[in-house]
Design a protein around this motif. Structure first.
Motif, mmCIF file in Angstrom:
data_model
loop_
_atom_site.group_PDB
_atom_site.id
_atom_site.type_symbol
_atom_site.label_atom_id
_atom_site.label_comp_id
_atom_site.label_asym_id
_atom_site.label_seq_id
_atom_site.Cartn_x
_atom_site.Cartn_y
_atom_site.Cartn_z
ATOM 1 N N MET B 68 -7.588 6.689 1.161
ATOM 2 C CA MET B 68 -8.218 5.780 2.110
ATOM 3 C C MET B 68 -9.565 6.314 2.577
ATOM 4 N N LEU B 69 -9.686 7.637 2.674
ATOM 5 C CA LEU B 69 -10.972 8.228 3.066
ATOM 6 C C LEU B 69 -12.039 7.965 2.012
ATOM 7 N N LEU B 70 -11.594 7.807 0.771
ATOM 8 C CA LEU B 70 -12.550 7.534 -0.307
ATOM 9 C C LEU B 70 -12.902 6.055 -0.393
ATOM 10 N N GLY B 71 -12.100 5.210 0.273
ATOM 11 C CA GLY B 71 -12.336 3.768 0.225
ATOM 12 C C GLY B 71 -13.218 3.311 1.369
ATOM 13 N N ALA B 72 -12.973 2.090 1.815
ATOM 14 C CA ALA B 72 -13.781 1.516 2.882
ATOM 15 C C ALA B 72 -13.229 1.925 4.251
ATOM 16 N N PHE B 73 -14.111 1.933 5.270
ATOM 17 C CA PHE B 73 -13.702 2.272 6.634
ATOM 18 C C PHE B 73 -12.873 1.131 7.211
ATOM 19 N N ASN B 74 -11.581 1.386 7.368
ATOM 20 C CA ASN B 74 -10.691 0.333 7.833
ATOM 21 C C ASN B 74 -9.545 0.958 8.628
ATOM 22 N N PRO B 75 -9.812 1.276 9.917
ATOM 23 C CA PRO B 75 -8.830 2.010 10.728
ATOM 24 C C PRO B 75 -7.502 1.269 10.871
ATOM 25 N N LEU B 76 -7.577 -0.057 10.980
ATOM 26 C CA LEU B 76 -6.354 -0.820 11.184
ATOM 27 C C LEU B 76 -5.435 -0.708 9.967
ATOM 28 N N GLN B 77 -6.065 -0.762 8.779
ATOM 29 C CA GLN B 77 -5.258 -0.606 7.567
ATOM 30 C C GLN B 77 -4.678 0.801 7.489
ATOM 31 N N ALA B 78 -5.481 1.798 7.918
ATOM 32 C CA ALA B 78 -4.988 3.179 7.910
ATOM 33 C C ALA B 78 -3.756 3.304 8.798
ATOM 34 N N LEU B 79 -3.832 2.684 9.973
ATOM 35 C CA LEU B 79 -2.698 2.743 10.907
ATOM 36 C C LEU B 79 -1.487 2.014 10.340
ATOM 37 N N ALA B 80 -1.713 0.782 9.849
ATOM 38 C CA ALA B 80 -0.602 -0.027 9.331
ATOM 39 C C ALA B 80 0.048 0.640 8.127
ATOM 40 N N MET B 81 -0.805 1.168 7.256
ATOM 41 C CA MET B 81 -0.324 1.843 6.051
ATOM 42 C C MET B 81 0.548 3.045 6.431
ATOM 43 N N THR B 82 0.054 3.860 7.372
ATOM 44 C CA THR B 82 0.805 5.041 7.792
ATOM 45 C C THR B 82 2.124 4.650 8.441
ATOM 46 N N LEU B 83 2.061 3.616 9.289
ATOM 47 C CA LEU B 83 3.290 3.165 9.952
ATOM 48 C C LEU B 83 4.328 2.761 8.917
ATOM 49 N N MET B 84 3.883 2.063 7.848
ATOM 50 C CA MET B 84 4.841 1.581 6.863
ATOM 51 C C MET B 84 5.348 2.724 5.976
ATOM 52 N N ILE B 85 4.429 3.598 5.560
ATOM 53 C CA ILE B 85 4.860 4.727 4.717
ATOM 54 C C ILE B 85 5.859 5.594 5.468
ATOM 55 N N ASN B 86 5.567 5.815 6.754
ATOM 56 C CA ASN B 86 6.406 6.726 7.523
ATOM 57 C C ASN B 86 7.473 6.003 8.322
ATOM 58 N N ALA B 87 7.646 4.711 8.049
ATOM 59 C CA ALA B 87 8.635 3.939 8.814
ATOM 60 C C ALA B 87 9.997 4.611 8.759
ATOM 61 N N ARG B 88 10.277 5.301 7.631
ATOM 62 C CA ARG B 88 11.588 5.939 7.525
ATOM 63 C C ARG B 88 11.811 6.979 8.620
ATOM 64 N N HIS B 89 10.734 7.572 9.149
ATOM 65 C CA HIS B 89 10.896 8.548 10.228
ATOM 66 C C HIS B 89 11.529 7.921 11.459
#
Lengths: 111, 238
Positions: B68-89
């Motif tokens: 994501m750091l190599l892609g476009a600046f998109n904080p909301l996607q970063a947050l949503a993506m992390t929430l979903m990847i780590n949802a198992r936590h």
């Protein structure tokens, strides 16, 4: 990298925030001794598999089927990774084997 | 005198915890080193894997964060993506509601460091009698954290000295998720959610393209899983 340092800090900050939310929320939401909602329990059982399925596709999102080696290197390497895993079921062996095979393919054979 | 008893107690907990973490050491050093080298190959200095492994401490999220750091600046996607990847936590947390309470300040660190491996050990390990459970779990988490942090940092530093061609090393992320996926598949009695994950991602990738398909995919997965939810069935929801 096209982002400024501040933008990178914000992006990494969001990843930290997201990770911490997933770890701390249950302790804030569910007080001691009260049963967890059934729907939440259900999601806990079924979400991880769907997530990892999505992540596999996410890793392959930039593979072009119409140009280059048409995804052949990826296909063969995933097949080897899966094969190794069925054979020995040792996570590190499967990951290392698949990765090294892929590196050899893209560096020497399917250049 | 009290200090001596205290330090004995800590030593005992550390000695009990360490053997449980040896397999994690191997796996975290391999993946941590690879992550550090991967970050180097992607063009990041060693500060990135060092700080990210220290502060995020969630393997898959860190690999994706690099993308994501190599892609476009998109904080909301970063947050949503992390929430979903780590949802198992979220669900690890639900299982640890009792164990990660009542250990004083250590609770905060235990919850912060609740990665898959720390969770698995602390959830299943039989703490030997006479060993303080809180300190045992603390050391399991701390050791894992150190393995991951040192591996990632060394990989980031060592990546600069690598003499061989690293083209294709980024495939390690794909291989890792393929293996995790396969493991979960083999351990699970139902495969519907796995197929939903794969299918939704492929469908949304075709419709929305490589840069925009993740959030639609996650929504589609949640909707599909919710449609298959049968609240009236007692016991197992599967």
């Amino acid at each position: 990298m096209t982002m400024s340092l501040t933008e990178q800090f914000i992006m990494v900050g969001m990843v930290i925030l997201g990770t911490m939310l997933t770890r701390f929320l249950p302790f804030l939401f569910f007080p001691v001794g009260r049963p967890t909602p059934k729907y939440i329990q259900y999601l806990g059982q079924v979400l991880p598999l769907a997530m990892f399925g999505m992540l596999v596709i996410y890793c392959l999102k930039d593979v072009s089927l119409l140009s280059g080696s048409h995804g052949l290197a990826e296909f063969l390497s995933i097949a080897l990774t899966v094969g190794l895993h069925f054979w020995r079921r040792q996570m590190l062996l499967s990951i290392a084997g698949g990765t090294i095979f892929y590196m050899l393919l893209v560096q020497y054979i399917l250049v | 005198m009290e200090a001596v008893i205290k330090s004995r107690q800590l030593q005992k907990a550390l000695q009990a915890a360490f053997p449980y973490t040896i397999p994690i050491f191997a796996s975290f050093w391999f993946l941590g080193l690879t992550y550090g080298i991967f970050m180097h190959v992607c063009g990041f200095s060693f500060w990135y894997p060092m700080l990210m492994s220290l502060l995020i401490f969630a393997g898959s999220a860190e690999f994706v964060a690099a993308q994501m750091l190599l892609g476009a600046f998109n904080p909301l996607q970063a947050l949503a993506m992390t929430l979903m990847i780590n949802a198992r936590h979220l669900f690890y947390g639900i299982s640890m509601l009792d164990k990660y309470r009542g250990n004083g300040w250590k609770d905060l660190y235990l919850i912060f460091g609740m990665c898959d491996e720390s969770f698995s050990i602390n959830y299943t390990a039989q703490v030997p009698p006479g060993v303080d459970r809180g300190w045992f779990m603390f050391f399991v988490t701390l050791l894992n954290h150190l393995y991951w942090f040192s591996g990632a940092t060394l990989g980031g530093l060592f990546g600069a000295l690598l003499q061989f061609d690293t083209t294709g090393l980024d495939f390690v992320m794909t291989a890792m998720f393929v293996v995790i996926f396969l493991e979960q598949w083999l351990q699970s009695r139902q495969h519907r959610s796995a197929l939903i994950g794969l299918g939704a991602a492929v469908l949304c990738l075709l419709i929305f393209g490589a840069d925009k398909f993740i959030i639609p995919t996650m929504l589609l997965i949640l909707i599909a899983l919710t449609l298959f939810y049968k609240p009236r069935k007692r016991g197992s929801a599967l």
